[in-house]
Motif scaffolding. Structure first.
Motif, mmCIF file in Angstrom:
data_model
loop_
_atom_site.group_PDB
_atom_site.id
_atom_site.type_symbol
_atom_site.label_atom_id
_atom_site.label_comp_id
_atom_site.label_asym_id
_atom_site.label_seq_id
_atom_site.Cartn_x
_atom_site.Cartn_y
_atom_site.Cartn_z
ATOM 1 N N GLN A 1 14.848 -106.728 -40.944
ATOM 2 C CA GLN A 1 13.622 -106.702 -40.154
ATOM 3 C C GLN A 1 13.394 -105.327 -39.533
ATOM 4 N N ASP B 1 12.239 -102.979 -42.353
ATOM 5 C CA ASP B 1 10.846 -103.237 -42.732
ATOM 6 C C ASP B 1 9.880 -102.707 -41.684
ATOM 7 N N THR B 2 10.236 -102.824 -40.430
ATOM 8 C CA THR B 2 9.370 -102.303 -39.372
ATOM 9 C C THR B 2 9.245 -100.779 -39.461
#
Length: 576
Positions: A79, A82-83
């Motif tokens: 996560q 991806d950010t």
């Protein structure tokens, strides 16, 4: 009159459905609709192949970012990546991977966000210790906390990337003979291209030994990630001492070699000489103790008595009382011419007194003495530490100049300089040999940097260049011809339906011969250069042969439309 085909009553042999697959595929590909769709299918295939090649080549090599993470940590890491718009993936082993270009960027990003979440360690384990646990579990938790804290202390060294510590602490006992000393094992993972020095290894050994009560430095073993034993001081077979001796000998040789290189570099130039040093080091440790005594000691005390043997000595006399206890009168001595003192005649004391001079054995009848002497004692302890140079051999090879050769006087002068630099000692039978010869290689051979194709940017440029070349080949060899064919067919299809797309091979009258046959052949040869004609132009043809030539050329150029025209004619005749 229309002729209708009627199937005969006889049985017609039927061919199996899949008897010849190649023939069926050929027949399928020969259908007009399939033929018209082939260019489009080929174009789509080329575009798909180019896209697949581009996607395969543009993807850089992947590198494992973290391995062996828990699922919760994997989710948090993915996560966060991806950010930050960092491409990532999970391989078949469940490890999170990123491209080599984004590896260090991703590591710094996750470190800033304190990811992955490390499991509680150190003394934090004691905070999670539940109440009512057994003594054995409590002892294991305490040992684990101590191991984690020691490992964290070792990781503070800049050379060490990771460290693990295993402590073996025996249980305490009241029996002295059953007591065992604790031991420790340390596994360190070093930074790429870094090594632990001897001083750092000793520091880790002392750190671990001082962290555990009752542990000695000899009981600590350190191993790196390659399985190399770093702490070898506790070897029982002498391997550690042998390594120390080899390291000392190498150190002496390197020191002498560096001195020779520093001396000859400004004289003959770098790369114009080579030197080798062989040092024979004395590793024998000698310790001697010596005691010596003086042959004649010093008289410290004497106690005894003796009895005289004078023949003329009278019996003791005198009046008892105070007078008998008085000291005797002084003796009379005669001084001879030579200055020697002589005793009275017959060795008798003067006036009956005790002789004042030295008493000889002739004057004694018997004696008894007890004498104590102080003897001198010398204790000498000599200890020769190992490491002295027993013999030194130095060989120096010089490169001859490009023109001429070095003279013996010059070589002798360089030999003297080398002897002075290395500390030549003739009593040790040292050897220093200097010669000058032609070298086979160049002076700069072996000092060049890595080749250009070993640079880091070469694989990336090769991937992008290959993908670009494939895309250009697809466009030039596949898309461009197909696009031209489709545009030509589109132009042919947008013509006037009332006109036939014939080409007039007889546009120029000079192409006709004297008879109609020659004119038709000439018209067929010039069909590609003639303009499009209409039905009125066919009706106004001069003879029949000219019309036949036009129809023949149209059939050769447009077989599909000719077949459709013949079919329509057959249908029209059958309907009449």
């Amino acid at each position: 009159m229309a002729t209708q085909l009627v199937p005969s009553s006889g049985a017609v042999p039927t061919e199996p459905r899949f008897a010849n697959p190649l023939k069926q595929v050929t027949g399928f590909m020969g259908q007009p609709a399939v033929k018209r769709s082939l260019p489009l299918i080929f174009l789509v295939g080329l575009i798909a192949a180019a896209a697949l090649a581009w996607a395969t080549l543009r993807t850089p090599p992947q590198k494992v970012l973290f391995g062996g993470l828990a699922d919760a940590d994997k989710s948090a890491v993915v996560q966060a990546l991806d950010t930050a718009n960092i491409e990532n993936g999970v391989d078949g082993s469940g490890n999170v991977t990123v491209s080599e270009e984004d590896y260090h960027k991703a590591r710094m990003l996750l470190a800033g966000q304190d990811l992955p979440k490390a499991a509680p360690g150190g003394y934090a384990l004691l905070d999670q210790l539940p109440m009512g646990v057994s003594r054995a579990v409590e002892g294991e938790r305490v040992k684990q906390a101590r191991e984690t804290e020691i490992a964290r202390s070792i990781e503070e060294i800049d050379v060490v990337a990771e460290a693990r510590v295993h402590l073996a602490t025996p249980e305490s006992t009241v029996f002295v003979r059953d007591q065992a000393a604790p031991t420790a094992s340390v596994v360190v993972k070093l930074q790429p291209g870094r090594v632990l020095s001897d001083a750092q290894v000793r520091s880790i050994v002392n750190l671990v030994a001082a962290s555990v009560p009752g542990m000695k430095p000899d009981a600590v073993t350190i191993v790196d990630q390659m399985g190399t034993l770093l702490s070898n001081s506790s070897d029982g077979n002498g391997t550690g001492e042998a390594d120390k001796r080899i390291a000392m000998q190498r150190q002496v040789e390197e020191k002498v070699k560096a001195q020779v290189a520093q001396l000859l570099t400004p004289l003959v130039g770098a790369g114009n000489f080579t030197a080798e040093v062989q040092a024979d080091i004395n590793f024998d440790e000698t310790q001697a103790t010596r005691e010596s005594y003086e042959k004649q000691g010093t008289l410290r005390a004497e106690q005894g008595s003796w009895t005289g043997n004078q023949p003329n000595a009278g019996p003791p006399g005198g009046i008892p009382g105070a007078l008998s206890n008085q000291a005797p009168a002084a003796s009379t001595l005669t001084t001879p011419a030579n200055g020697a003192t002589q005793p009275p005649p017959n060795g008798a004391p003067a006036n009956g007194a005790t002789p004042a001079g030295p008493v000889t054995d002739a004057m004694k009848q018997s004696d008894s003495f007890t004498r104590n002497y102080d003897l001198g004692r010398e204790v000498s302890v000599t200890r020769n530490a190992p490491g002295s140079v027993r013999r030194l051999s130095v060989a120096v090879l010089l490169r001859d100049p490009d023109k001429g050769r070095r003279t013996p006087a010059e070589i002798q002068q360089i030999t003297g300089l080398v002897q002075a630099a290395v500390g030549y000692n003739a009593q040790r039978q040292d050897q220093v040999q200097v010669i000058s010869k032609k070298f086979t290689g160049s002076a700069t051979e072996g000092v060049e940097g890595p080749a250009w194709y070993q640079a880091e940017w070469v694989p990336m440029v090769a991937r992008h260049a290959t993908a670009l070349v494939i895309a250009l080949l697809v466009l030039l060899l596949g898309v461009r011809p197909i696009a031209k064919a489709l545009m030509k067919k589109r132009e042919d299809a947008t013509g006037d339906p009332a006109k036939l797309a014939f080409t007039n091979p007889n546009a120029d009258p000079a192409l006709q011969g004297e008879n109609g046959v020659d004119g038709a052949e000439g018209a067929g040869k010039a069909a590609m250069d003639a303009p499009t004609v209409s039905i009125e132009m066919l009706d106004n043809a001069r003879n029949y042969d000219e019309r036949v030539g036009l129809v023949r050329g149209f059939t050769r150029e447009n077989p599909t439309r000719a077949a459709l025209a013949v079919r329509d004619m057959i249908k029209t005749g059958a309907a009449q």
